[in-house]
Design an enzyme around this catalytic site. Structure first.
Site, short mmCIF file in Angstrom:
data_model
loop_
_atom_site.label_atom_id
_atom_site.label_comp_id
_atom_site.label_asym_id
_atom_site.label_seq_id
_atom_site.Cartn_x
_atom_site.Cartn_y
_atom_site.Cartn_z
N ASP A 1 0.83 -1.21 0.00
CA ASP A 1 0.00 0.00 0.00
C ASP A 1 0.87 1.26 0.00
OD1 ASP A 1 0.85 -0.28 2.64
OD2 ASP A 1 -1.05 0.33 3.52
N ASP B 1 6.79 0.69 3.85
CA ASP B 1 6.77 -0.06 2.60
C ASP B 1 7.89 0.37 1.67
OD1 ASP B 1 3.54 -1.24 2.18
OD2 ASP B 1 3.98 0.19 3.75
N ASP C 1 7.61 -3.42 7.96
CA ASP C 1 7.60 -4.11 6.67
C ASP C 1 9.00 -4.54 6.25
OD1 ASP C 1 4.93 -3.61 6.63
OD2 ASP C 1 4.97 -2.15 5.01
#
Length: 343
Positions: A10, A15, A255
């Site tokens: 996302d 990320d 992440d």
């Protein structure tokens, strides 16, 4: 031999660090990146991925980007704008003029007329048993791929997921015990946990939460390096770092752990295997992982009495990771971004 990765994301601050870790690693080939609604809308997620490629010194078309689900299957009525307090309005600091500055074409960087779920099916059909799927956001795209093509469940070499929780620590709202990615689309998480037939590693929310208060670790040191990615990561994490500072919590890795588990298994120090499923019917617990601890607690004789049920799949959870090793990988990725592309 290079590891082949497909990344579903996302596209927010942690990320982009994880994606960059894969891009900069010498033994990794990123086949494609798919985007999904999560902490920002899917169009913004796509633009953030394109900007991340440029921050890594790549052209935006060097790795195919496929736009995916614009909303969850059912969801929990999450509004992506509610996450701006931690990620910024765009999910990566809310500073479009900072390096690399936002370009109009970032928002149109996805391959036209190919949905992420269809792309996942095609990619893993072509790379059966050799490509690894790394999931950094809600699992909507992956669930759709499983519904469109049930054989997809057996095609990845392995699946690595950031999401869920092991000990019931939540990060959605004060009255929820669910983790954001699973809470954003509980049905999708339920489908993926239940249907995948390949090794599944879950990095739960607690892997970020518990080490983030460790004052002996400087999770922000790499942001001071003289390299392009240091500037980008500093921008991307700026809002979150400021939000956490009053409580003495660092912007630790999240992440990035998931990505590292796919690239370098040695980064995982402790794992736990439990059977579980995603709670769909609760209010406070909707989206939380419900896990079976009895299999580990009771003797075989007691299990045979009917207390134990093996119908739910086994999930491998990461409990502890090698912080110095992952930090070294992050630093190397940042420093590598300063080298000429020919090196």
């Amino acid at each position: 031999m290079s590891k082949k990765l497909v990344i579903d994301t996302d596209g927010v601050a942690d990320d982009v660090r994880a994606i960059s870790l894969a891009i900069q690693h010498p033994d990794v080939e990123v086949l494609a990146i798919t985007t999904v609604i999560g902490c920002v809308n899917v169009t913004q997620a796509t633009a953030n991925v394109a900007r991340t490629l440029r921050a890594n010194g790549l052209e935006t078309d060097s790795i195919p980007i496929y736009r995916g689900a614009a909303e969850p299957l059912i969801g929990n009525n999450h509004d992506p704008t509610h996450e701006a307090h931690f990620f910024g309005e765009d999910g990566i600091g809310g500073k479009p003029e900072e390096f690399p500055s936002v370009e109009y074409n970032d928002f149109n960087a996805a391959v036209e007329d190919v949905h992420a779920a269809s792309a996942l099916i095609k990619l893993f059909r072509e790379h059966k048993g050799e490509a690894i799927l790394v999931c950094l956001g809600p699992l909507t795209n992956v669930a759709l791929a499983l519904k469109l093509e049930p054989e997809f469940a057996s095609w990845p070499k392995s699946v690595h997921v950031m999401g869920g929780n092991l000990f019931g620590a939540g990060n959605v709202k004060s009255y929820s015990t669910a983790e954001f990615n699973f809470s954003n689309d509980p049905e999708a998480a339920h489908i993926v946990i239940e249907k995948m037939k390949v090794p599944l590693t879950v990095v739960p929310w607690e892997c970020f939460l518990f080490p983030s208060v460790d004052s002996t670790v400087d999770f922000h040191a790499h942001l001071e390096l003289d390299a392009p990615l240091a500037k980008f990561f500093s921008t991307a994490t700026s809002v979150g770092r400021a939000a956490l500072e009053p409580s003495g919590v660092q912007y630790a890795y999240c992440d990035e752990i998931t990505m590292a588990s796919a690239i370098c298994p040695n980064v995982i120090l402790e794992k736990r295997e439990l059977r579980g499923t995603v709670e769909l019917h609760g209010s406070i617990t909707r989206g939380q992982l419900a896990l079976d601890w009895t299999e580990r607690l009771w003797s075989d004789v007691f299990l045979a009495s009917g207390k134990f049920c093996d119908k739910r799949p086994k999930i491998t959870f990461v409990e502890k990771y090698d912080i110095p090793l992952l930090d070294k990988m992050i630093r190397e990725a940042v420093l590598n971004s300063a080298k000429p592309q020919s090196e």
